[in-house]
Design a protein around this motif. Structure first.
Motif, PDB file in Angstrom:
ATOM      1  N   GLU A  84       0.812  -1.211   0.000  1.00 15.29           N
ATOM      2  CA  GLU A  84       0.000   0.000   0.000  1.00 15.29           C
ATOM      3  C   GLU A  84       0.846   1.262   0.000  1.00 15.29           C
ATOM      4  O   GLU A  84       0.306   2.357  -0.190  1.00 15.29           O
ATOM      5  CB  GLU A  84      -0.926  -0.005   1.212  1.00 15.29           C
ATOM      6  N   ARG A  85       2.148   1.142   0.209  1.00 21.34           N
ATOM      7  CA  ARG A  85       3.015   2.312   0.180  1.00 21.34           C
ATOM      8  C   ARG A  85       3.118   2.823  -1.253  1.00 21.34           C
ATOM      9  O   ARG A  85       3.137   2.034  -2.201  1.00 21.34           O
ATOM     10  CB  ARG A  85       4.401   1.968   0.718  1.00 21.34           C
ATOM     11  N   PRO A  86       3.191   4.137  -1.445  1.00 21.70           N
ATOM     12  CA  PRO A  86       3.150   4.696  -2.812  1.00 21.70           C
ATOM     13  C   PRO A  86       4.190   4.113  -3.756  1.00 21.70           C
ATOM     14  O   PRO A  86       3.866   3.782  -4.906  1.00 21.70           O
ATOM     15  CB  PRO A  86       3.387   6.192  -2.572  1.00 21.70           C
ATOM     16  N   GLU A  87       5.448   3.978  -3.290  1.00 19.43           N
ATOM     17  CA  GLU A  87       6.491   3.485  -4.185  1.00 19.43           C
ATOM     18  C   GLU A  87       6.209   2.061  -4.646  1.00 19.43           C
ATOM     19  O   GLU A  87       6.377   1.719  -5.821  1.00 19.43           O
ATOM     20  CB  GLU A  87       7.857   3.533  -3.485  1.00 19.43           C
ATOM     21  N   ILE A  88       5.774   1.213  -3.711  1.00 20.93           N
ATOM     22  CA  ILE A  88       5.487  -0.182  -4.055  1.00 20.93           C
ATOM     23  C   ILE A  88       4.209  -0.286  -4.871  1.00 20.93           C
ATOM     24  O   ILE A  88       4.102  -1.117  -5.780  1.00 20.93           O
ATOM     25  CB  ILE A  88       5.382  -1.038  -2.781  1.00 20.93           C
ATOM     26  N   ALA A  89       3.233   0.551  -4.571  1.00 22.34           N
ATOM     27  CA  ALA A  89       1.995   0.541  -5.352  1.00 22.34           C
ATOM     28  C   ALA A  89       2.283   0.867  -6.816  1.00 22.34           C
ATOM     29  O   ALA A  89       1.683   0.282  -7.729  1.00 22.34           O
ATOM     30  CB  ALA A  89       0.997   1.531  -4.768  1.00 22.34           C
ATOM     31  N   GLU A  90       3.211   1.797  -7.054  1.00 20.85           N
ATOM     32  CA  GLU A  90       3.585   2.129  -8.425  1.00 20.85           C
ATOM     33  C   GLU A  90       4.249   0.937  -9.116  1.00 20.85           C
ATOM     34  O   GLU A  90       3.994   0.669 -10.288  1.00 20.85           O
ATOM     35  CB  GLU A  90       4.534   3.331  -8.440  1.00 20.85           C
ATOM     36  N   ILE A  91       5.105   0.242  -8.383  1.00 22.44           N
ATOM     37  CA  ILE A  91       5.761  -0.935  -8.956  1.00 22.44           C
ATOM     38  C   ILE A  91       4.736  -2.033  -9.245  1.00 22.44           C
ATOM     39  O   ILE A  91       4.759  -2.682 -10.290  1.00 22.44           O
ATOM     40  CB  ILE A  91       6.854  -1.449  -8.007  1.00 22.44           C
ATOM     41  N   ALA A  92       3.815  -2.234  -8.302  1.00 24.38           N
ATOM     42  CA  ALA A  92       2.798  -3.273  -8.463  1.00 24.38           C
ATOM     43  C   ALA A  92       1.874  -2.995  -9.648  1.00 24.38           C
ATOM     44  O   ALA A  92       1.286  -3.922 -10.209  1.00 24.38           O
ATOM     45  CB  ALA A  92       1.978  -3.410  -7.191  1.00 24.38           C
ATOM     46  N   ALA A  93       1.773  -1.732 -10.028  1.00 25.14           N
ATOM     47  CA  ALA A  93       0.885  -1.368 -11.131  1.00 25.14           C
ATOM     48  C   ALA A  93       1.517  -1.609 -12.495  1.00 25.14           C
ATOM     49  O   ALA A  93       0.825  -1.540 -13.518  1.00 25.14           O
ATOM     50  CB  ALA A  93       0.481   0.101 -11.006  1.00 25.14           C
ATOM     51  N   LEU A  94       2.818  -1.894 -12.522  1.00 23.52           N
ATOM     52  CA  LEU A  94       3.482  -2.162 -13.795  1.00 23.52           C
ATOM     53  C   LEU A  94       2.910  -3.427 -14.424  1.00 23.52           C
ATOM     54  O   LEU A  94       2.532  -4.371 -13.720  1.00 23.52           O
ATOM     55  CB  LEU A  94       4.991  -2.304 -13.578  1.00 23.52           C
ATOM     56  N   ASP A  95       2.859  -3.462 -15.750  1.00 21.53           N
ATOM     57  CA  ASP A  95       2.124  -4.540 -16.419  1.00 21.53           C
ATOM     58  C   ASP A  95       2.998  -5.660 -16.954  1.00 21.53           C
ATOM     59  O   ASP A  95       2.534  -6.506 -17.732  1.00 21.53           O
ATOM     60  CB  ASP A  95       1.262  -3.973 -17.562  1.00 21.53           C
TER      61      ASP A  95
END
Length: 221
Positions: A84-95
């Motif tokens: 849920e942390r912003p940096e990890i959320a951005e990584i998790a959103a990668l396709d």
């Protein structure tokens, strides 16, 4: 004049957040250098440049230890999932699975570098303090849940070997990734064995990719 009160309230909240961050950063430094048993709230207060009473608002010690670790590792204190942390959320959103790993591995390596000493303090304290042990157990449970989520995301993002695993295989892979990417590994390889941070990050990338492409964790059957 009616608009002044909310503005002042916002300033107070920002000041309180800055003070809390300073206290937790000081706590991380004091715990890492002195250990949990030897560290005192007075030590933390002196390091942060605040009163002991200000520290107590964010204490007891075990709460400060957990919050200091979470802030140092993920940039934010709180019992939320790392995902849920912003940096990890951005990584998790990668396709794409490989793109995810290329971003995630350096993040974890850097986080482990920041927290290796504090993690050693945490685990040592847990051996002697049942309350700290319970806090650590909860943290480890959340860490495993994060890696289970990571395994699921890798499967969704095109890691065919992971997608082919059954539930037991995915649990094993999450276990193995949690182990390999843990602060303990950084401490052993860099702090104790003298590896450079660059070599550790390179090794971590290879180890994680090997586990993912193998399609399972430590199991051979």
């Amino acid at each position: 004049m009616a608009g002044i009160r909310p503005y002042r309230s916002t300033l107070r909240q920002e000041h309180a957040q800055q003070t809390r961050r300073r206290i937790l950063e000081a706590a991380a430094e004091v715990f890492s250098s002195r250990g949990y048993a030897s560290a005192s709230l007075a030590d933390i207060a002196a390091s942060a440049g605040v009163s002991v009473e200000s520290v107590k608002v964010h204490g007891p010690k075990r709460a400060l230890l957990l919050a200091a670790f979470e802030l140092t590792f993920g940039g934010e204190a709180g019992e939320s999932s790392l995902a849920e942390r912003p940096e990890i959320a951005e990584i998790a959103a990668l396709d794409d699975a490989e793109t995810m790993l290329s971003e995630l591995i350096p993040f974890i390596a850097a986080a482990n570098a920041r927290t290796a000493g504090l993690w050693a303090t945490f685990t040592a304290a847990a051996r002697d303090d049942g309350t700290v042990a319970a806090v650590l157990a909860d943290l480890l449970e959340r860490r495993h849940a994060d890696y289970a989520l990571m395994v699921g995301l890798l499967a969704e993002r095109g890691a065919a070997e992971v997608a082919g695993l059954d539930d037991a295989g995915r649990r094993e892979l999450a276990d193995a990734l949690s182990f390999v990417m843990s602060p303990e590994g950084y401490q052993q390889l860099v702090t104790e064995s003298g590896w450079s941070s660059e070599r550790y990050t390179q090794w971590l990338g290879g180890a994680v990719r090997l586990l993912v492409t193998a399609g399972r964790g430590a199991s051979t059957g």
